[in-house]
Design a protein around this motif. Structure first.
Motif, short mmCIF file in Angstrom:
data_model
loop_
_atom_site.label_atom_id
_atom_site.label_comp_id
_atom_site.label_asym_id
_atom_site.label_seq_id
_atom_site.Cartn_x
_atom_site.Cartn_y
_atom_site.Cartn_z
N ASP A 1 -12.04 43.79 18.82
CA ASP A 1 -10.67 43.83 18.35
C ASP A 1 -10.30 42.60 17.54
O ASP A 1 -10.86 41.53 17.73
CB ASP A 1 -9.70 43.92 19.54
N HIS A 2 -9.36 42.79 16.64
CA HIS A 2 -8.67 41.64 16.07
C HIS A 2 -7.84 41.06 17.20
O HIS A 2 -7.35 41.82 18.06
CB HIS A 2 -7.76 42.14 14.93
N PRO A 3 -7.66 39.72 17.26
CA PRO A 3 -6.90 39.18 18.40
C PRO A 3 -5.50 39.79 18.54
O PRO A 3 -4.97 39.82 19.64
CB PRO A 3 -6.80 37.69 18.08
N ARG A 4 -4.93 40.29 17.46
CA ARG A 4 -3.56 40.80 17.56
C ARG A 4 -3.46 42.32 17.57
O ARG A 4 -2.39 42.86 17.75
CB ARG A 4 -2.70 40.21 16.45
N TRP A 5 -4.57 43.02 17.31
CA TRP A 5 -4.50 44.48 17.40
C TRP A 5 -5.89 45.06 17.66
O TRP A 5 -6.90 44.42 17.43
CB TRP A 5 -3.88 45.10 16.15
N SER A 6 -5.87 46.30 18.14
CA SER A 6 -7.12 46.99 18.43
C SER A 6 -7.76 47.47 17.14
O SER A 6 -7.07 47.85 16.20
CB SER A 6 -6.82 48.18 19.33
N TYR B 1 -11.10 36.29 11.61
CA TYR B 1 -11.92 36.90 10.57
C TYR B 1 -13.26 36.19 10.51
O TYR B 1 -13.33 35.01 10.15
CB TYR B 1 -11.21 36.82 9.21
N CYS C 1 -9.58 48.87 6.13
CA CYS C 1 -8.92 47.57 6.08
C CYS C 1 -8.90 46.96 7.47
O CYS C 1 -8.81 47.68 8.47
CB CYS C 1 -7.49 47.71 5.56
N VAL C 2 -8.97 45.65 7.53
CA VAL C 2 -8.94 44.94 8.81
C VAL C 2 -7.60 45.17 9.53
O VAL C 2 -7.48 45.00 10.74
CB VAL C 2 -9.22 43.43 8.60
N GLU C 3 -6.59 45.61 8.76
CA GLU C 3 -5.27 45.90 9.35
C GLU C 3 -5.19 47.28 9.99
O GLU C 3 -4.10 47.74 10.32
CB GLU C 3 -4.18 45.81 8.27
#
Lengths: 204, 272
Positions: free
Chosen positions: B223-228, B212, B85-87
């Motif tokens: 990275d996602h802008p808010r998490w690695s 995304y 998952c992207v999360e």
């Protein structure tokens, strides 16, 4: 003697506040440690702790408006509520550093230096730490008039924490916006109270 | 759920231990049913995955409408795939389905077709997340692949998991699974597949283009802008906090050997 009794019952209430206030943390820690916190226990624990930090922060900001609007004075309990907010923020950060990231310094450093969402959370935590550290009688006496100025930073902490919460989800949620609105309303109350009362400007 | 007969597929990952069924079916994102990971299981009871048809159209010589029974009657394979998952959490899921390329071959894509666009069902009366106070995503949920990605043997349409037809909450009756991409590319409850010469709009890219991308290949270096995205929390290890620590995320979710060639010469930091 009446005063002494009142003082003692306030002390008991404060103690009870800490006891009850820490229940969510203890319960979710026990659930998580015994694999009863769902499929993603670390994430659930982290979020629970952060949410309670914000809740106690908001509660601490409710005490002045409550007094001014209804006359109910709970100011003697504000320190306990504020400290609960700090402790939950500390637990939240610790869960993130230890349980979630496993002390991965590389990732943690990248997080606190590059991600606005994390930086906001860290700013809120730093402020709460300073306030918690100066929440004792000695610091209050020592800082004098500056103490009040320092503790007004709680407003900045609340703003940062609310935005941090809103940004912690992939989409804007009604729940997070409501928390944000409550913070906004509590701060607006202060701005309104602080504004100098002026006569209405005459029509031009 | 109905039992499905399926051959073990040769493309299943080696040595993967499937995530417990309970976690696969009770912890997932399906925003049509709500924002919480527990919502799909709790709020999909009113959804009717039958009768159902999937329309395949656009730049093809032989557009067709497939009935779900015809899809379930195909030769089915079990594919045990990693799901990232992207999360930043992950699972291993034993899907049952068939290669999308086999279906596409039947409708005969035209030479002009370059992309495949997918569309989910819209049924606010059965999908409570499609109502709501705040608009979450534009419905229908839409996704897309480049034609060569869609034709890759790893790309499947899944009609089941763990030996049975798909539960409502996992995208019944038919969904896409592209194991080297983030989970949100795996569009659920598909009603339309359209071949086109233009890059299709995709729901999450429309919602937050800086977070995304169209490709959404699993990539620990971006990275996602808010998490690695460098590591992930494996779901369902049991043991609570101390059951499983994070594991490193693999480029293309571990399928790089098979799919990296699709992106030769591309800058995957830009086309993330």
């Amino acid at each position: 003697m009446m005063a002494a009794r009142r003082g003692r019952s306030a002390g008991l209430i404060r103690l009870a506040l800490y006891g009850i206030g820490l229940v969510p943390a203890v319960v979710s820690f026990v659930l998580g440690a015994t694999n009863r916190l769902g499929a993603d226990p670390v994430n659930t624990f982290e979020r629970t702790l952060g949410l309670w930090a914000l809740r106690f922060l908001i509660l601490s900001l409710c005490i002045t408006p409550l007094r001014d609007l209804t006359g109910v004075n709970l100011v003697r309990y504000r320190r306990a509520v504020g400290l609960l907010a700090f402790w939950y923020a500390l637990f939240h950060l610790s869960a993130y550093v230890a349980l979630d990231q496993g002390f991965d310094l590389h990732t943690l450093l990248a997080d606190v230096t590059t991600r606005p969402f994390i930086i906001l959370g860290m700013v809120a935590f730093t402020i709460l730490s300073a306030l918690a550290a100066t929440s004792n009688g000695w610091a209050i006496r020592r800082l004098g008039r500056r103490w009040k100025a320092l503790h007004r930073w709680v407003y900045a902490a609340a703003i940062c924490a609310a935005i941090h919460f809103i940004l912690s989800f992939k989409v804007i949620r009604v729940e997070t916006l409501l928390y944000g609105l409550v913070v906004a309303a509590l701060l607006a109350f202060r701005v309104y109270r602080a504004a100098p009362r002026r006569a209405k400007a005459p029509p031009v | 759920a109905v039992d499905l007969a399926a051959q073990p597929g040769p493309l299943s990952g080696e040595g993967l231990k499937p995530t417990p069924l309970r976690d696969v079916t009770h912890y997932n994102n399906f925003y049509e049913f709500g924002l919480e990971k527990t919502d799909p299981a709790e709020r999909s009871g009113d959804f009717h995955p039958r009768p159902w048809t999937v329309r395949v159209e656009g730049m093809v010589a032989k557009p067709r409408t497939y009935d779900i029974d015809a899809l379930l009657g195909r030769k089915l394979e079990e594919r045990i795939y990693r799901m990232r998952c992207v999360e930043a959490w992950s699972m291993v899921i034993p899907w049952i389905g068939f290669a999308l390329r086999d279906l596409l071959a039947e409708v005969e894509p035209l030479g002009s077709a370059k992309y495949v666009a997918f569309e989910s069902v819209v049924r606010p009366s059965e999908m409570p997340g499609q109502g709501g106070v705040l608009p979450v995503l534009d419905w229908p949920y839409v996704e897309g692949l480049r034609l060569d990605e869609a034709m890759h043997p790893l790309t499947i349409l899944a009609v089941g998991l763990y030996g049975q037809t798909l539960p409502n909450q996992n995208g019944a009756p038919v969904r896409l699974v592209v194991p080297w991409k983030y989970g949100f590319k795996g569009i659920k409850s598909i009603v339309r597949i359209r071949l086109t010469d233009r890059q299709p709009r995709t729901s999450w890219n429309v919602r937050a283009p800086d977070e995304y991308g169209f490709y959404a290949n699993v990539n620990p270096a971006v990275d996602h802008p808010r998490w690695s995205q460098a590591s992930e929390r494996p779901i369902g290890a049991g043991g609570g906090f101390f059951g499983a620590s994070r594991q490193l995320t693999l480029p293309f979710n571990g399928y790089g050997e098979q799919v990296a060639g699709l992106y030769a010469g591309m800058d995957l930091r830009r086309d993330f």
